[in-house]
Design a protein around this motif. Sequence first.
Motif, PDB file in Angstrom:
ATOM      1  N   ILE A 216      83.177 -50.747  66.754  1.00 53.62           N
ATOM      2  CA  ILE A 216      83.105 -51.515  65.670  1.00 53.62           C
ATOM      3  C   ILE A 216      81.828 -52.091  65.256  1.00 53.62           C
ATOM      4  CG2 ILE A 216      83.986 -53.908  65.386  1.00 53.62           C
ATOM      5  CD1 ILE A 216      86.226 -53.348  67.338  1.00 53.62           C
ATOM      6  N   ASP A 217      81.634 -51.968  64.016  1.00 50.80           N
ATOM      7  CA  ASP A 217      80.179 -52.705  63.405  1.00 50.80           C
ATOM      8  C   ASP A 217      80.730 -53.967  62.691  1.00 50.80           C
ATOM      9  OD1 ASP A 217      78.081 -52.823  61.844  1.00 50.80           O
ATOM     10  OD2 ASP A 217      77.980 -51.028  60.750  1.00 50.80           O
ATOM     11  N   PHE A 218      80.227 -54.856  63.473  1.00 53.31           N
ATOM     12  CA  PHE A 218      80.552 -56.325  63.037  1.00 53.31           C
ATOM     13  C   PHE A 218      79.586 -56.720  62.067  1.00 53.31           C
ATOM     14  CE2 PHE A 218      81.444 -60.871  63.164  1.00 53.31           C
ATOM     15  CZ  PHE A 218      82.814 -60.839  63.317  1.00 53.31           C
ATOM     16  N   GLY A 219      79.723 -56.936  60.588  1.00 54.30           N
ATOM     17  CA  GLY A 219      78.721 -57.113  60.012  1.00 54.30           C
ATOM     18  C   GLY A 219      78.155 -55.898  59.471  1.00 54.30           C
ATOM     19  N   CYS A 220      79.082 -54.876  58.620  1.00 59.37           N
ATOM     20  CA  CYS A 220      78.531 -53.518  58.496  1.00 59.37           C
ATOM     21  C   CYS A 220      77.607 -53.459  57.429  1.00 59.37           C
ATOM     22  CB  CYS A 220      79.794 -52.808  58.371  1.00 59.37           C
ATOM     23  SG  CYS A 220      80.893 -53.366  57.039  1.00 59.37           S
TER      24      CYS A 220
ATOM     25  N   GLY B 123      84.566 -50.995  60.252  1.00 59.01           N
ATOM     26  CA  GLY B 123      83.420 -51.763  59.727  1.00 59.01           C
ATOM     27  C   GLY B 123      83.981 -53.313  59.388  1.00 59.01           C
ATOM     28  N   ILE B 124      83.419 -54.194  59.644  1.00 60.51           N
ATOM     29  CA  ILE B 124      83.938 -55.431  59.181  1.00 60.51           C
ATOM     30  C   ILE B 124      82.998 -56.306  58.493  1.00 60.51           C
ATOM     31  CG2 ILE B 124      84.976 -57.710  60.064  1.00 60.51           C
ATOM     32  CD1 ILE B 124      85.917 -55.958  62.609  1.00 60.51           C
ATOM     33  N   ASP B 125      82.965 -56.809  57.252  1.00 60.15           N
ATOM     34  CA  ASP B 125      81.987 -57.802  56.507  1.00 60.15           C
ATOM     35  C   ASP B 125      82.675 -58.873  55.728  1.00 60.15           C
ATOM     36  OD1 ASP B 125      78.710 -56.970  56.190  1.00 60.15           O
ATOM     37  OD2 ASP B 125      79.518 -58.598  54.960  1.00 60.15           O
ATOM     38  N   ILE B 126      82.099 -59.867  55.498  1.00 60.48           N
ATOM     39  CA  ILE B 126      82.634 -60.915  54.804  1.00 60.48           C
ATOM     40  C   ILE B 126      82.163 -60.754  53.332  1.00 60.48           C
ATOM     41  CG2 ILE B 126      82.560 -62.923  56.352  1.00 60.48           C
ATOM     42  CD1 ILE B 126      80.041 -63.547  55.504  1.00 60.48           C
ATOM     43  N   ASP B 127      81.506 -59.926  53.107  1.00 63.07           N
ATOM     44  CA  ASP B 127      81.039 -59.312  51.651  1.00 63.07           C
ATOM     45  C   ASP B 127      81.642 -58.270  51.014  1.00 63.07           C
ATOM     46  OD1 ASP B 127      79.486 -58.947  49.276  1.00 63.07           O
ATOM     47  OD2 ASP B 127      77.456 -58.821  50.357  1.00 63.07           O
ATOM     48  N   PRO B 128      82.417 -58.358  50.015  1.00 62.79           N
ATOM     49  CA  PRO B 128      83.146 -57.233  49.471  1.00 62.79           C
ATOM     50  C   PRO B 128      82.214 -56.348  49.102  1.00 62.79           C
ATOM     51  CG  PRO B 128      83.810 -59.427  48.381  1.00 62.79           C
ATOM     52  CD  PRO B 128      82.722 -59.626  49.190  1.00 62.79           C
ATOM     53  N   GLN B 129      80.923 -56.634  48.547  1.00 66.19           N
ATOM     54  CA  GLN B 129      79.962 -55.558  48.313  1.00 66.19           C
ATOM     55  C   GLN B 129      79.534 -54.532  49.379  1.00 66.19           C
ATOM     56  OE1 GLN B 129      76.876 -58.210  46.002  1.00 66.19           O
ATOM     57  NE2 GLN B 129      77.675 -57.526  44.347  1.00 66.19           N
TER      58      GLN B 129
ATOM     59  N   LEU C 165      86.452 -43.898  59.103  1.00 67.18           N
ATOM     60  CA  LEU C 165      85.769 -45.353  58.899  1.00 67.18           C
ATOM     61  C   LEU C 165      86.964 -46.161  58.329  1.00 67.18           C
ATOM     62  CD1 LEU C 165      83.530 -47.337  59.166  1.00 67.18           C
ATOM     63  CD2 LEU C 165      82.499 -46.494  56.891  1.00 67.18           C
ATOM     64  N   GLU C 166      87.414 -47.108  59.059  1.00 68.72           N
ATOM     65  CA  GLU C 166      88.220 -48.224  58.590  1.00 68.72           C
ATOM     66  C   GLU C 166      87.357 -49.332  58.335  1.00 68.72           C
ATOM     67  OE1 GLU C 166      91.258 -49.443  61.301  1.00 68.72           O
ATOM     68  OE2 GLU C 166      91.966 -47.345  61.655  1.00 68.72           O
ATOM     69  N   LEU C 167      87.560 -50.029  56.967  1.00 62.76           N
ATOM     70  CA  LEU C 167      86.610 -51.236  56.695  1.00 62.76           C
ATOM     71  C   LEU C 167      87.635 -52.476  56.385  1.00 62.76           C
ATOM     72  CD1 LEU C 167      84.492 -49.131  54.299  1.00 62.76           C
ATOM     73  CD2 LEU C 167      83.811 -50.379  56.150  1.00 62.76           C
TER      74      LEU C 167
END
Length: 293
Positions: A163-167, A186-192, A210-212
């Motif tokens: 898991i890459d938290f803040g990818c 991969g998890i991130d708050i930013d759609p970009q 890779l799941e995002l």
Amino acid sequence: MPWIQIKINTSGTNAEELADALVETGAVSVTFQDTHDNPVYEPLPGETRLWGDTDIIGLFDAETDMSMIVSMMAAHPLLGEGFHHKIEQIEDKDWEREWMDNFHPMRFGERLWICPSWRDVPDPHAVNVMLDPGLAFGTGTHPTTSLCLTWLDGLDLEGKTVIDFGCGSGILAIAALKLGAAKAIGIDIDPQAIQASRDNATRNGVAEKLELYLPEQQPEHLQADVVVANILAGPLRELAPLIRVLPVSGGHLGLSGILASQADGVCEAYAEFFELDPVAEKEEWCRITGKRK
Ligand SMILES: C[S@@+](CC[C@H](N)C(=O)[O-])C[C@H]1O[C@@H](n2cnc3c(N)ncnc32)[C@H](O)[C@@H]1O
């Protein structure tokens, strides 16, 4: 979209600290430029050199109130009122050109290279991640990303889930996949960041692994053999109850985005649940790693 940039002239020794301050004011990117490369700053014969050797360039979206940024930076102990700066409106492509010119292939650990997707790879036999961060964070030039990449390179990731938290650009998740991981999330708050990660995964032929997710889309009860989170010390402490359950029992955790002076506070939030390794430092940043008990 047009952008606006502030260029602050300073010495190389102050550059990193001021770059961090610019990021805190909301800059979407910060780059450095050697002023020796810029004829504008060359002193005329007989003139004393007044300028520092480095320009720090902070990029903001065009809506930003730059007078606010200037007064926030003027409050920094290394600057003060009347500090040397220049504000310019620029177009997208100028900015892209600038950071692209500064991004070169870099090696991390034994096997791993991060290569700008538009350059040749120095070693075709190495594990090469071809990267274009777009507007997301993560090229490997920042010490926190570098600390995480070196850590991932030293793990046995064969067949593991990560898991890459803040990818951000997806750099860590994609590196893990190319180092042998079977699956990454991969998890991130930013759609970009989600978009940049998806593009980079495709570029590296690992998109199916890779799941995002944006946090609100993230499935419940996610777990992985290896969890890496390069966000900041504050969120790492606040989100500790969520992050600490992400590694399986005996799984690895790597945390970065932490100033060395903040390491103790972050360790405290995780120590009860992890056997922590000695903290690794690079410049003023650090990385905390450990195994879940
Ligand atoms: C310092 S960048 C790291 C990017 C990349 N992983 C690297 O190591 O270079 C931090 C990333 O975390 C994201 N982020 C910040 N807070 C977050 C949160 N609470 N949940 C998920 N992502 C977050 C940011 O949008 C940003 O893309």
